[in-house]
Scaffold this motif. Sequence first.
Motif, mmCIF file in Angstrom:
data_model
loop_
_atom_site.group_PDB
_atom_site.id
_atom_site.type_symbol
_atom_site.label_atom_id
_atom_site.label_comp_id
_atom_site.label_asym_id
_atom_site.label_seq_id
_atom_site.Cartn_x
_atom_site.Cartn_y
_atom_site.Cartn_z
ATOM 1 N N ASP A 355 24.761 22.153 2.534
ATOM 2 C CA ASP A 355 25.979 22.767 1.993
ATOM 3 C C ASP A 355 27.124 21.764 2.072
ATOM 4 N N ALA A 358 30.780 22.214 1.014
ATOM 5 C CA ALA A 358 31.728 22.995 1.813
ATOM 6 C C ALA A 358 32.742 22.039 2.438
ATOM 7 N N THR A 364 32.834 27.143 4.318
ATOM 8 C CA THR A 364 31.913 27.300 5.446
ATOM 9 C C THR A 364 31.850 28.751 5.901
ATOM 10 N N ALA A 367 29.366 30.361 3.782
ATOM 11 C CA ALA A 367 28.015 29.903 4.115
ATOM 12 C C ALA A 367 27.494 30.602 5.372
ATOM 13 N N SER A 448 27.147 22.450 6.850
ATOM 14 C CA SER A 448 28.299 22.986 6.124
ATOM 15 C C SER A 448 29.555 22.456 6.802
#
Length: 477
Positions: A355, A358, A364, A367, A448
């Motif tokens: 991720d 992010a 985040t 996520a 992330s």
Amino acid sequence: MRAFARTNNNSNAMSSIFAFKASLIKLEQHGMNISVLGAAKSGMAAALLAKRLGHEVFLSEFRPSTDCSSEITVLDAAGIPWEMGGHSEKVFENCELIISSPGIKPSAPVLLQADHKGIPVISELEFASRHTSQPIIAVTGTNGKTTTTSLISYLLNRSGRTAIACGNIGTPLSAVVMDAPADTIFVVECSSYQLDRCVSFRPRVAIVLNITPDHLQYHGTVDNYASAKWKISQNQSLADTLILCDDDSGAASVPSSITASILRLSATHPVQQGMLMRDGALVFIDQHKEEFLMHQGELCLPGIHNVYNSMAAALAARVFEIRNEDIRDSLMSFSGVEHRLEPVRVIGGVEYVNDSKATNINATWYALQAYQRPIVLIAGGRGDNNEYSLLDALVQKNVRCIIAIGEEQEAIFQHFCAMVRCIKADDLSQAVRDASEQAEPDDVVLFSPACKSFDMFMNYEHRGEVFKEYVESLIEA
């Protein structure tokens, strides 16, 4: 004056706006002397488009020539003079218009000097959009832009229309605007940087997903950032459509100057025009008329943020009269974009997820709430006034361990060490190894970062690719 106007506007900036409007007339009539600032993707595309349109073009790049050999080859082949290693007075010689790359801050001396001289400065997005009559769907927001842009393009193409995803997603609009088929719909991801220097940009459909504090080192204040975002709709009329998320306070706070027809989407409360989620069902709303589309569980993409992205894409598709069946099929089959909750590999029962996109706290947050399994989180990089307390509840609920890296390593460690196990890693390679040791079968190792990438990497794409390489190396170890 429009709402959300810049707090630091001055008479020079205002005179630049008037000069720009006058230059638009000239732009349509004959060639101009145009200087392009920046030799990255958007700058190169703008320079080549301007040259193709018959303008006299000069390109100026801050990086040294040793870092721009491929760009120099292209410029020389096109007959575009250039300078590397800084922006000199050559930028302003006989210059009538400047096209600025998005990475150049408004406070940069070259832009301040242009304002002082009364030379209009526009973005590559503004310039390119003036050279097409094809419809544009423009997507902005602090988070979700890339996924929504990709999803809309996928949906339209899968439904028999011709669509090109471009803009901040990777391919500049200038690179495709002249050669696209006549029936093309341009789906353009628009960053605040690109929109900041727009004056006449008018998309057929504009989408504002969310507006939360970000890029403050560039814009200076939250109001400046919001002002740039709302330029996506400032030239729309009632014949155009603005789609916004009513659950986000920033996106829901529409400036009074906006005159577009508004469609709202919500996962929490009723709307009069647009789309909502009720009891897990996605429903189109037209006044009191309702049309069921699909259940949330049928969406291919996980997480509440992707419910919002999917509803925005569905509404955009409806503006172009795409059938519900085609919308539903596309939302059920679209698998996402690279570097955004991208599954990498399952090793020993542990799923590794990239991720890297992010780049802020909100991304985040989304996520962390997308997974019901325990998470080993790798986070860190270059901060932008990060408020980590916004993640506290989700960290306490979902996270087994945090591996902290980069310039924000100490801040992340100090904030979370009292509530969850935290480890400091020297670099991303070590972080991946540490995460693999901390994770248990059925856990998620989630990369992330909640931070920008520029402390250790060229951009978030580079960061994500390196993460995936390190994950793959776990198999070889």
